[in-house]
Design a protein around this motif. Structure first.
Motif, PDB file in Angstrom:
ATOM      1  N   VAL A  71       1.081  -1.055  -0.269  1.00 55.25           N
ATOM      2  CA  VAL A  71       0.051   0.023  -0.023  1.00 55.25           C
ATOM      3  C   VAL A  71       0.672   1.135  -0.197  1.00 55.25           C
ATOM      4  N   GLY A  72       0.207   2.249  -0.593  1.00 57.67           N
ATOM      5  CA  GLY A  72       0.978   3.653  -0.617  1.00 57.67           C
ATOM      6  C   GLY A  72       2.473   3.381  -1.193  1.00 57.67           C
ATOM      7  N   SER A  73       3.403   4.106  -0.683  1.00 58.87           N
ATOM      8  CA  SER A  73       4.783   4.031  -0.811  1.00 58.87           C
ATOM      9  C   SER A  73       5.584   3.159  -0.678  1.00 58.87           C
ATOM     10  N   THR A  74       4.949   1.842   0.026  1.00 60.82           N
ATOM     11  CA  THR A  74       5.472   0.589   0.116  1.00 60.82           C
ATOM     12  C   THR A  74       5.860   0.043  -1.065  1.00 60.82           C
ATOM     13  N   VAL A  75       5.222   0.367  -2.230  1.00 61.87           N
ATOM     14  CA  VAL A  75       5.566  -0.313  -3.574  1.00 61.87           C
ATOM     15  C   VAL A  75       6.929   0.467  -4.039  1.00 61.87           C
ATOM     16  N   SER A  76       7.277   1.602  -3.580  1.00 64.49           N
ATOM     17  CA  SER A  76       8.468   2.398  -4.036  1.00 64.49           C
ATOM     18  C   SER A  76       9.628   1.679  -3.144  1.00 64.49           C
ATOM     19  N   LEU A  77       9.349   1.461  -1.932  1.00 64.93           N
ATOM     20  CA  LEU A  77      10.284   0.945  -1.024  1.00 64.93           C
ATOM     21  C   LEU A  77      10.521  -0.457  -1.437  1.00 64.93           C
TER      22      LEU A  77
END
Length: 408
Positions: free
Chosen positions: A33-39
């Protein structure tokens, strides 16, 4: 932000995931979810030197790129969507996008490490074949011997326009022993000065003032990747030198976007990959799907236990209540602020951190917050707290300022 990256890498078995992908097993990771994709994408760079990330639309691609740059990831590339319309061959395409595409293809031919981010719509648009593009790039060093007229003719054959003064990418001008060329890479045109057939100097210059900006020892003149015979057009995938890991974010939405552009017309087949061709390009490479998929085969599945940042509707009272709840559960919250002023504002509104109010502030930027209960950490963004629109921070190129000689 480094602490957040370290903590996130403990939330998923990253080594196992990368190992399975390397063995050509299709892996699905759900509940990001959210910026966990980027992480997650940032964490993949530890064991993957080359990544191609395909998103469902260009907005998602730009948000991911913005996050990756905030996380300090090096070697990010963006391949933009031209929105080619096979039924409208006269449609004018933004020159800046053509430059960006050609630069990316040129970088792919040289880079050992990269993260290439693109949308589904852009990924299906055909470009010059890798061999043809590579053969069309002209490398010139100071001191090289070549005939200016022959160089001009070569560039014209590649689609460069012969003009009096260069003003935008794709133009070449010759005056005596001077050849000006505006390549489809770089922000400024280049002036080659010849002494006979010898390249005496190479310099970038401002087309608006004609003044030199910098001296160069060499230059790569890159053609327009889309200005090639249709018979020699190929896919973006062909330009990948080795087998990178393909990461597909929201795969079913990506497939829907590809199918939306699919058509059986002859011109469409020449300009775009079909949905079947796109799927085959994915399935023949190491691949990883972010998000549940019903339409693409997956061998292994993992899930992240994460929750999105709640809505606070600009209410500090609701924010403080939520921070106390998280603190009671042993979760410390990092609030990302857009500026030092915003950081100071939060310090005034929230007061000193304590055992019952565990939070910290940092001037950083991610597009969307999240909570990782298992790791005891939450990351909130101030633009979401105050319901402000987040604009991905990625600069467009400016070629020059003011009027050009051509315009005068």
């Amino acid at each position: 932000m480094n602490d957040v990256k370290t903590i996130f890498r403990q939330a998923l078995p990253m080594e196992e995931i990368s190992s399975n992908v390397a063995r050509n097993r299709a892996v699905t990771v759900k509940h990001l979810v959210g910026s966990t994709v980027s992480l997650f994408v940032e964490a993949l760079t530890e064991d993957n030197s080359q990544l191609l990330v395909i998103t469902s639309d260009e907005e998602a691609a730009k948000l991911l790129l913005s996050d990756l740059e905030s996380l300090g990831v090096q070697g990010t590339l963006f391949f933009p969507d031209l929105r080619l319309d096979p039924d409208d061959p006269e449609r004018v395409v933004d020159t800046a996008l053509l430059v960006q595409r050609s630069e990316v293809l040129d970088r792919l031919s040289q880079a050992r490490r990269f993260i290439l981010v693109t949308s589904a719509s852009a990924a299906v648009e055909k470009v010059a074949s890798a061999d043809m593009f590579r053969d069309s790039v002209v490398n010139i060093r100071k001191g090289d011997h070549l005939e200016p007229h022959s160089l001009k003719e070569q560039l014209v054959r590649q689609g460069f326009d012969l003009v009096g003064f260069v003003d935008e990418p794709g133009e070449v001008a010759v005056r005596g022993g001077i050849l000006d060329v505006f390549s489809y890479s770089g922000q400024l045109p280049v002036r080659l000065e010849f002494f006979g057939d010898e390249v005496e100097s190479i310099r970038e210059f401002d087309p608006g003032t004609q003044r030199s900006v910098s001296l160069l020892e060499e230059v790569r003149i890159v053609p327009d990747a889309g200005e090639m015979p249709m018979s020699r057009m190929s896919s973006l995938f062909e330009h990948l030198q080795k087998e990178p890991t393909i990461v597909v974010q929201q795969p079913d939405m990506v497939l829907a976007a590809v199918e939306e552009r699919d058509s059986s017309s002859e011109r469409t087949e020449k300009l775009l990959l079909s949905a079947d061709q796109f799927v085959r390009q994915i399935e023949c490479r190491p691949r990883l799907f972010i998000g549940q998929t019903e339409r693409m085969k997956s061998d292994d599945s993992y899930a992240l236990h994460a929750n999105p940042q709640p809505d606070f509707n600009s209410s500090i009272k609701l924010l403080r209540k939520d921070l106390r709840r998280l603190s009671k559960d042993g979760i410390e919250t990092l609030i990302l602020c857009d500026s030092e002023n915003q950081k100071g504002r939060f310090e005034e509104l929230l007061g000193e951190p304590s055992e019952s109010l565990k939070y910290s502030l940092d001037v950083e930027s991610l597009h969307s917050g999240f909570i990782l209960p298992g790791q005891g950490v939450a990351v909130y963004t101030d633009h979401q707290i105050f319901n402000r629109y987040f604009r991905a921070k990625r600069l467009r190129k400016r070629y020059h300022s003011g009027l050009s000689f051509k315009e005068m």
